[in-house]
Design an enzyme around this catalytic site. Structure first.
Site, PDB file in Angstrom:
ATOM      1  N   SER A   9      31.777  37.404  29.616  1.00 30.70           N
ATOM      2  CA  SER A   9      32.164  37.375  31.032  1.00 30.70           C
ATOM      3  C   SER A   9      31.575  38.588  31.737  1.00 30.70           C
ATOM      4  O   SER A   9      31.941  39.733  31.420  1.00 30.70           O
ATOM      5  CB  SER A   9      33.688  37.401  31.158  1.00 30.70           C
ATOM      6  OG  SER A   9      34.036  37.773  32.472  1.00 30.70           O
ATOM      7  N   HIS A  34      29.562  33.618  31.301  1.00 30.90           N
ATOM      8  CA  HIS A  34      30.742  33.261  32.083  1.00 30.90           C
ATOM      9  C   HIS A  34      30.764  34.106  33.367  1.00 30.90           C
ATOM     10  O   HIS A  34      30.681  35.330  33.315  1.00 30.90           O
ATOM     11  CB  HIS A  34      31.989  33.519  31.241  1.00 30.90           C
ATOM     12  CG  HIS A  34      33.266  33.077  31.855  1.00 30.90           C
ATOM     13  ND1 HIS A  34      33.698  31.772  31.836  1.00 30.90           N
ATOM     14  CD2 HIS A  34      34.228  33.775  32.524  1.00 30.90           C
ATOM     15  CE1 HIS A  34      34.863  31.674  32.438  1.00 30.90           C
ATOM     16  NE2 HIS A  34      35.207  32.876  32.880  1.00 30.90           N
ATOM     17  N   ASP A  36      32.898  34.938  36.798  1.00 34.09           N
ATOM     18  CA  ASP A  36      34.223  34.846  37.405  1.00 34.09           C
ATOM     19  C   ASP A  36      34.146  35.024  38.913  1.00 34.09           C
ATOM     20  O   ASP A  36      33.808  36.104  39.410  1.00 34.09           O
ATOM     21  CB  ASP A  36      35.140  35.920  36.809  1.00 34.09           C
ATOM     22  CG  ASP A  36      35.555  35.585  35.387  1.00 34.09           C
ATOM     23  OD1 ASP A  36      36.051  34.461  35.175  1.00 34.09           O
ATOM     24  OD2 ASP A  36      35.365  36.426  34.502  1.00 34.09           O
ATOM     25  N   MET A  38      36.213  35.168  42.340  1.00 35.67           N
ATOM     26  CA  MET A  38      37.587  35.401  42.827  1.00 35.67           C
ATOM     27  C   MET A  38      37.558  35.640  44.333  1.00 35.67           C
ATOM     28  O   MET A  38      36.663  36.330  44.832  1.00 35.67           O
ATOM     29  CB  MET A  38      38.178  36.632  42.135  1.00 35.67           C
ATOM     30  CG  MET A  38      38.143  36.556  40.625  1.00 35.67           C
ATOM     31  SD  MET A  38      38.956  37.975  39.886  1.00 35.67           S
ATOM     32  CE  MET A  38      38.570  37.704  38.153  1.00 35.67           C
ATOM     33  N   HIS A  67      33.516  30.062  36.697  1.00 36.43           N
ATOM     34  CA  HIS A  67      34.972  29.901  36.762  1.00 36.43           C
ATOM     35  C   HIS A  67      35.433  30.242  38.180  1.00 36.43           C
ATOM     36  O   HIS A  67      35.388  31.394  38.589  1.00 36.43           O
ATOM     37  CB  HIS A  67      35.576  30.858  35.705  1.00 36.43           C
ATOM     38  CG  HIS A  67      37.061  30.916  35.688  1.00 36.43           C
ATOM     39  ND1 HIS A  67      37.754  31.877  34.973  1.00 36.43           N
ATOM     40  CD2 HIS A  67      38.017  30.125  36.269  1.00 36.43           C
ATOM     41  CE1 HIS A  67      39.052  31.700  35.118  1.00 36.43           C
ATOM     42  NE2 HIS A  67      39.240  30.644  35.912  1.00 36.43           N
ATOM     43  N   MET A  69      38.029  30.920  40.725  1.00 36.04           N
ATOM     44  CA  MET A  69      39.413  31.292  41.009  1.00 36.04           C
ATOM     45  C   MET A  69      39.528  31.450  42.518  1.00 36.04           C
ATOM     46  O   MET A  69      39.724  32.558  43.047  1.00 36.04           O
ATOM     47  CB  MET A  69      39.749  32.605  40.275  1.00 36.04           C
ATOM     48  CG  MET A  69      39.902  32.404  38.784  1.00 36.04           C
ATOM     49  SD  MET A  69      39.749  33.936  37.865  1.00 36.04           S
ATOM     50  CE  MET A  69      37.976  33.958  37.626  1.00 36.04           C
ATOM     51  N   MET A 138      43.696  29.436  30.319  1.00 35.08           N
ATOM     52  CA  MET A 138      43.783  30.866  30.640  1.00 35.08           C
ATOM     53  C   MET A 138      44.800  31.503  29.697  1.00 35.08           C
ATOM     54  O   MET A 138      45.959  31.085  29.637  1.00 35.08           O
ATOM     55  CB  MET A 138      44.232  31.068  32.095  1.00 35.08           C
ATOM     56  CG  MET A 138      43.187  30.722  33.142  1.00 35.08           C
ATOM     57  SD  MET A 138      41.563  31.487  32.892  1.00 35.08           S
ATOM     58  CE  MET A 138      41.966  33.242  32.939  1.00 35.08           C
ATOM     59  N   PHE A 144      41.828  39.765  36.516  1.00 28.87           N
ATOM     60  CA  PHE A 144      41.247  41.020  36.014  1.00 28.87           C
ATOM     61  C   PHE A 144      40.815  40.877  34.556  1.00 28.87           C
ATOM     62  O   PHE A 144      41.420  40.106  33.801  1.00 28.87           O
ATOM     63  CB  PHE A 144      42.279  42.157  36.113  1.00 28.87           C
ATOM     64  CG  PHE A 144      42.805  42.344  37.507  1.00 28.87           C
ATOM     65  CD1 PHE A 144      42.105  43.111  38.432  1.00 28.87           C
ATOM     66  CD2 PHE A 144      43.980  41.712  37.913  1.00 28.87           C
ATOM     67  CE1 PHE A 144      42.576  43.253  39.732  1.00 28.87           C
ATOM     68  CE2 PHE A 144      44.459  41.849  39.212  1.00 28.87           C
ATOM     69  CZ  PHE A 144      43.751  42.627  40.130  1.00 28.87           C
ATOM     70  N   ASP A 176      40.119  31.937  27.781  1.00 29.72           N
ATOM     71  CA  ASP A 176      39.651  33.033  28.630  1.00 29.72           C
ATOM     72  C   ASP A 176      40.774  34.030  28.857  1.00 29.72           C
ATOM     73  O   ASP A 176      41.802  33.690  29.446  1.00 29.72           O
ATOM     74  CB  ASP A 176      39.173  32.432  29.969  1.00 29.72           C
ATOM     75  CG  ASP A 176      38.577  33.458  30.913  1.00 29.72           C
ATOM     76  OD1 ASP A 176      38.395  34.618  30.511  1.00 29.72           O
ATOM     77  OD2 ASP A 176      38.270  33.065  32.062  1.00 29.72           O
ATOM     78  N   GLY A 178      41.641  38.222  27.137  1.00 29.10           N
ATOM     79  CA  GLY A 178      42.120  38.926  25.945  1.00 29.10           C
ATOM     80  C   GLY A 178      41.541  38.398  24.645  1.00 29.10           C
ATOM     81  O   GLY A 178      42.119  38.616  23.576  1.00 29.10           O
ATOM     82  N   GLY A 198      35.162  39.357  27.862  1.00 28.52           N
ATOM     83  CA  GLY A 198      34.672  40.392  28.776  1.00 28.52           C
ATOM     84  C   GLY A 198      34.627  41.734  28.075  1.00 28.52           C
ATOM     85  O   GLY A 198      33.580  42.185  27.599  1.00 28.52           O
TER      86      GLY A 198
HETATM   87  C1  DX5 Z   1      40.170  36.860  34.131  1.00 30.09           C
HETATM   88  C2  DX5 Z   1      38.786  36.296  33.982  1.00 30.09           C
HETATM   89  C3  DX5 Z   1      38.200  36.525  32.646  1.00 30.09           C
HETATM   90  C4  DX5 Z   1      38.000  37.972  32.273  1.00 30.09           C
HETATM   91  C5  DX5 Z   1      38.178  38.107  30.794  1.00 30.09           C
HETATM   92  O1  DX5 Z   1      40.692  36.474  35.346  1.00 30.09           O
HETATM   93  O2  DX5 Z   1      38.790  34.887  34.214  1.00 30.09           O
HETATM   94  O3  DX5 Z   1      36.988  35.789  32.464  1.00 30.09           O
HETATM   95  O4  DX5 Z   1      36.764  38.488  32.645  1.00 30.09           O
HETATM   96  O5  DX5 Z   1      38.095  39.449  30.433  1.00 30.09           O
HETATM   97  P1  DX5 Z   1      38.644  39.979  29.032  1.00 30.09           P
HETATM   98  O6  DX5 Z   1      37.899  39.253  27.961  1.00 30.09           O
HETATM   99  O7  DX5 Z   1      38.344  41.447  29.074  1.00 30.09           O
HETATM  100  O8  DX5 Z   1      40.121  39.675  28.991  1.00 30.09           O
HETATM  101 ZN    ZN Z   2      37.053  33.596  33.637  1.00 29.44          ZN
END
Ligand code: DX5
Ligand code: ZN
Length: 227
Positions: A9, A34, A36, A38, A67, A69, A138, A144, A176, A178, A198
């Site tokens: 990500s 990936h 993101d 937002m 993705h 959001m 998710m 974040f 996606d 953690g 990420g």
């Molecule tokens: C969170 C994002 C993820 C995020 C994951 O809202 O959709 O894609 O970047 O980051 P890590 O892998 O550090 O949790």
């Molecule tokens: Zn994501």
């Protein structure tokens, strides 16, 4: 089972050197990138739009897993498809006409994904299992990078795996939030086959290449559920 996918990500990448980071990911064997998106409304953070997706497209040959959001994603689908998205994933929570939105994405020649916030139950997907190309679970609340994995989501992954199989779906089951060397094995066992990461990639102490290798190693046949 499909060969598992590792999708770094870019939310955790260094945006002053995004092109270099993407090249490193590609060389290290990442499968998808990936991205993101937002909007500061659906989630409490704001990131990037079609312009950056288009820049990523020029910087890598890897498929772009976008993705969304954002509220009212249907109004932006064409722009992201034109920018080079290979997969567009929308949130169930933002799509009152989900069936139509999936069809709209596919009519643009893009694979359609649907995702659920941690508090949204899997049953929301019941009517679209045979339609979608990807389901994203998710495993943190979106907004974040670097948050802690929510362990209760393992059960949701397993439940969705079962439903996809029962419906004869070939859709990817992606997770996606953690995802790390610690959490990936149990997610794999629960039936996930695409892993967004990420911090586990971009903040790995050994660097991006070591981060991707560590995750890939955990998906090797020896670790797969059937063994
Ligand atoms: C969170 C994002 C993820 C995020 C994951 O809202 O959709 O894609 O970047 O980051 P890590 O892998 O550090 O949790
Ligand atoms: Zn994501």
């Amino acid at each position: 089972m499909k060969t598992p996918i590792i999708a770094p990500s870019i939310l955790s990448a260094d945006f002053t050197r995004l092109g270099e980071d993407l090249a490193t990911c590609e060389k290290a064997g990442a499968n998808w990138i990936h991205v993101d998106v937002m909007d500061g409304h659906f989630v409490p953070n704001m990131t990037l739009g079609p312009l950056v997706v288009e820049a990523c497209k020029r910087a890598t040959n890897l498929p772009l897993d976008v993705h969304l959001m954002i509220e009212k994603p249907e109004s932006m689908l064409e722009a992201f498809a034109r920018a080079g998205a290979d997969r567009l994933t929308v949130h169930v929570e933002t799509c009152p006409h989900l069936h139509r939105t999936i069809q709209q994405i596919q009519s643009l020649g893009v694979k359609a994904g649907v995702t659920l916030n941690p508090a949204t139950p899997a049953i929301m997907l019941q009517e679209i299992y045979t339609l979608v190309d990807l389901v994203l679970v998710m495993t943190v609340n979106p907004g974040f990078g670097g948050q802690n994995f929510i362990p209760e989501m393992l059960q949701k992954v397993a439940q969705i795996r079962k439903s996809l199989d029962e419906n004869g779906s070939q859709a990817w089951l992606e997770v996606d939030g953690g995802v790390s060397e610690k959490t990936l094995p149990s997610l794999l066992k629960a039936g996930a086959d695409a892993f967004v990461a990420g911090n586990a990639v971009f903040k790995h102490p050994g660097g991006i290449t070591a981060g991707i290798a560590a995750l890939h190693n955990l998906t090797l046949p020896a670790y797969r559920p059937e063994n």
